[in-house]
Design a protein around this motif. Sequence first.
Motif, mmCIF file in Angstrom:
data_model
loop_
_atom_site.group_PDB
_atom_site.id
_atom_site.type_symbol
_atom_site.label_atom_id
_atom_site.label_comp_id
_atom_site.label_asym_id
_atom_site.label_seq_id
_atom_site.Cartn_x
_atom_site.Cartn_y
_atom_site.Cartn_z
ATOM 1 N N LYS A 243 29.784 -30.218 63.554
ATOM 2 C CA LYS A 243 30.121 -29.016 64.323
ATOM 3 C C LYS A 243 30.327 -27.820 63.389
ATOM 4 C CE LYS A 243 32.279 -31.277 68.266
ATOM 5 N NZ LYS A 243 33.529 -31.502 68.997
ATOM 6 N N LEU A 244 31.040 -28.042 62.289
ATOM 7 C CA LEU A 244 31.268 -26.963 61.334
ATOM 8 C C LEU A 244 29.954 -26.496 60.694
ATOM 9 C CD1 LEU A 244 34.531 -28.158 59.544
ATOM 10 C CD2 LEU A 244 34.273 -26.210 61.101
ATOM 11 N N ALA A 245 29.084 -27.448 60.375
ATOM 12 C CA ALA A 245 27.788 -27.092 59.792
ATOM 13 C C ALA A 245 26.956 -26.292 60.785
ATOM 14 C CB ALA A 245 27.043 -28.352 59.360
ATOM 15 N N GLN A 246 26.997 -26.693 62.057
ATOM 16 C CA GLN A 246 26.247 -25.970 63.092
ATOM 17 C C GLN A 246 26.790 -24.548 63.243
ATOM 18 O OE1 GLN A 246 23.507 -26.833 64.677
ATOM 19 N NE2 GLN A 246 23.464 -24.923 65.833
ATOM 20 N N ARG A 247 28.101 -24.397 63.263
ATOM 21 C CA ARG A 247 28.703 -23.058 63.378
ATOM 22 C C ARG A 247 28.352 -22.198 62.179
ATOM 23 N NH1 ARG A 247 34.551 -24.986 65.527
ATOM 24 N NH2 ARG A 247 33.917 -25.460 67.658
ATOM 25 N N ALA A 248 28.376 -22.785 61.002
ATOM 26 C CA ALA A 248 28.016 -22.029 59.796
ATOM 27 C C ALA A 248 26.548 -21.595 59.860
ATOM 28 C CB ALA A 248 28.263 -22.867 58.545
#
Length: 73
Positions: A11-16
């Motif tokens: 999720k964090l990678a997608q948001r970044a």
Amino acid sequence: MNSMDSGTVQKLAQRAHEAVDRLEQTVSTGSERMMGWQQEYGDMAREQVRTNPLAAVGVAFAVGIIFSKLFMR
């Protein structure tokens, strides 16, 4: 790492990734706008030089003197 940690990382990678995409679009739009202004003002300056070549030379000479005085110190 358990599955919850992996999901959080994804999720964090997608948001970044989404944030980088938005930033890229913003920079691209700003760059296009700046190039449009450069083209517009460049065309206006060329037209002024064609219309008043002696005035353009005089202004360029005056600006050159001012810059030389500022940077010779």
